[in-house]
Design an enzyme around this catalytic site. Structure first.
Site, mmCIF file in Angstrom:
data_model
loop_
_atom_site.group_PDB
_atom_site.id
_atom_site.type_symbol
_atom_site.label_atom_id
_atom_site.label_comp_id
_atom_site.label_asym_id
_atom_site.label_seq_id
_atom_site.Cartn_x
_atom_site.Cartn_y
_atom_site.Cartn_z
ATOM 1 N N THR A 114 -45.384 -26.451 -52.568
ATOM 2 C CA THR A 114 -46.623 -26.873 -51.908
ATOM 3 C C THR A 114 -47.771 -25.924 -52.185
ATOM 4 O O THR A 114 -48.923 -26.334 -52.290
ATOM 5 C CB THR A 114 -46.402 -26.981 -50.384
ATOM 6 O OG1 THR A 114 -45.374 -27.941 -50.127
ATOM 7 C CG2 THR A 114 -47.667 -27.416 -49.669
ATOM 8 N N ASP B 19 -39.088 -25.607 -48.852
ATOM 9 C CA ASP B 19 -37.880 -26.358 -48.498
ATOM 10 C C ASP B 19 -36.607 -25.562 -48.721
ATOM 11 O O ASP B 19 -35.679 -25.612 -47.906
ATOM 12 C CB ASP B 19 -37.820 -27.670 -49.299
ATOM 13 C CG ASP B 19 -38.775 -28.717 -48.769
ATOM 14 O OD1 ASP B 19 -39.355 -28.505 -47.688
ATOM 15 O OD2 ASP B 19 -38.944 -29.751 -49.435
ATOM 16 N N GLU C 96 -11.951 -19.561 -31.394
ATOM 17 C CA GLU C 96 -11.092 -20.726 -31.216
ATOM 18 C C GLU C 96 -10.275 -21.070 -32.462
ATOM 19 O O GLU C 96 -9.186 -21.636 -32.359
ATOM 20 C CB GLU C 96 -11.941 -21.937 -30.809
ATOM 21 C CG GLU C 96 -12.608 -21.796 -29.444
ATOM 22 C CD GLU C 96 -13.451 -23.011 -29.111
ATOM 23 O OE1 GLU C 96 -12.871 -24.119 -29.033
ATOM 24 O OE2 GLU C 96 -14.677 -22.877 -28.950
#
Length: 353
Positions: free
Chosen positions: A34, A116, A310
């Site tokens: 950009t 991006d 976990e």
């Protein structure tokens, strides 16, 4: 009279040459994005723009003030929207940066880049650059034709950081919206805001104020000259895919990635890197067969994907990403796989980088 005038011109030319020699030399490597884009109008709301529409020379002409800071040399590496950034360009860019920084007369590098995938490119370079000289990525959220385009100020600030002696040894940085951000924790947080980039876990490295960098922290992870990764002889990176975890996720994308030839998979898990039992069992099966390496990360922006929680990573042969998000985890896993497939070694790397 004529001799006197010629002597004055000669002395003036010598003075200009001496001043040029005393200024640091900064290379600006352009990749598009950009910051090099143009729009159909000046209003963001009704203006379509094309990324990578102007060259590095046009970018530099928009910020003549940077010539007061350094002898600036521009080089067009590619001219693309960063959504099209790829491994080939990364390797080309990394090797060129290392080549330039080996030159004694080069003080630092500024790289213009689309936002991006800027965090991925910055992190890749943070792991493969072999110099403690400043490397600064810079982009913009508004094209060059927009009202209050942010590109020119960002470029000026980036060059100001690259020439500052205190920027040495800070690793690869991103300078935007007056913030200096480390590649070790870089994340794009907003689709439109000019203040989109943050270091959400560690905090910014500092700010640019009055055209000078003010640093408030040091990088927390291994980088650049302390990194073990070397791309000198690397011409292709191993394929690594990111697979999102969500409720009712199956093994569909895991199976497809392995079939397509992926050597590694990063999971963007729920919570602390968790995933459905079906997905976990599928990944564990392929790990046991020696087909892939697996790194658990999280789709949550902040907090670690902890190694001891976990999921029993040792039992499954997985590695945990700690504070690396899925996108940086993919970059690190690709480089890790150029050296090893041992999950314990990969885990060490994720703890250190």
């Amino acid at each position: 009279m004529k001799k006197t005038f010629n002597l004055i011109l000669f002395v003036f030319a010598l003075s200009v040459a001496a001043m040029a020699q005393t200024k640091p030399t900064i290379y600006i490597l352009a990749t598009g994005g950009t910051i090099a884009g143009t729009g159909t109008g000046s209003n963001d709301a009704d203006s379509e723009y094309k990324a990578g529409a102007i060259t590095v020379n046009a970018l530099l002409e928009a910020v003549p003030e940077i010539n007061d800071l350094a002898n600036v040399k521009g080089e067009q590496v590619v001219n693309i929207g960063s959504q099209d950034m790829n491994d080939e360009v990364w390797l080309k860019l990394g090797k060129r940066v290392n080549e330039l920084l080996r030159q004694n007369d080069v003080t630092g590098i500024v790289i213009t880049h689309g936002t991006d995938t800027q965090e991925e490119t910055a992190y890749f370079l943070n792991l493969v650059v072999k110099s403690d000289k400043p490397v600064v990525l810079v982009g913009s959220m508004r094209p060059s034709t927009a009202i209050s385009a942010d590109g020119p100020r960002n470029i000026y600030n980036a060059v100001a950081c690259a020439v500052a002696p205190e920027s040495k040894g800070k690793g690869v940085m991103v300078v935007m919206d007056d913030k200096i951000l480390g590649a070790d924790d870089l994340t794009k947080t907003n689709t439109l805001s000019v203040g989109t980039f943050e270091n959400p876990n560690y905090g910014p490295l500092g700010i640019v104020y009055g055209g000078k960098p003010i640093y408030t922290r040091e990088p927390l992870k291994r980088h650049t000259i302390k990194s073990e990764f070397d791309i000198t002889k690397v011409n292709k990176l191993p394929r690594v895919e990111i697979i999102l975890s969500y409720s009712n996720a199956t093994s569909l994308f895991v199976d497809a990635a392995v079939k397509a030839g992926a050597k590694g998979i990063v999971t963007a898990g729920v919570g602390n890197g968790n995933m459905t039992t079906v997905m976990q069992n599928s990944l564990a099966k392929y790990v046991k067969e020696g087909k892939i390496a697996v790194v658990r990360s999280s789709r949550i922006m902040t907090g670690p994907t902890a190694q001891w929680d976990e999921v029993n990573d040792d039992k499954l042969g997985f590695s945990a990403s700690w504070y690396n998000n899925p996108y940086r985890s993919r970059v690190l896993l690709m480089l890790a796989l150029t050296k090893t497939t041992d999950y314990k070694e990969i885990q060490r790397m994720f703890a250190e980088y």
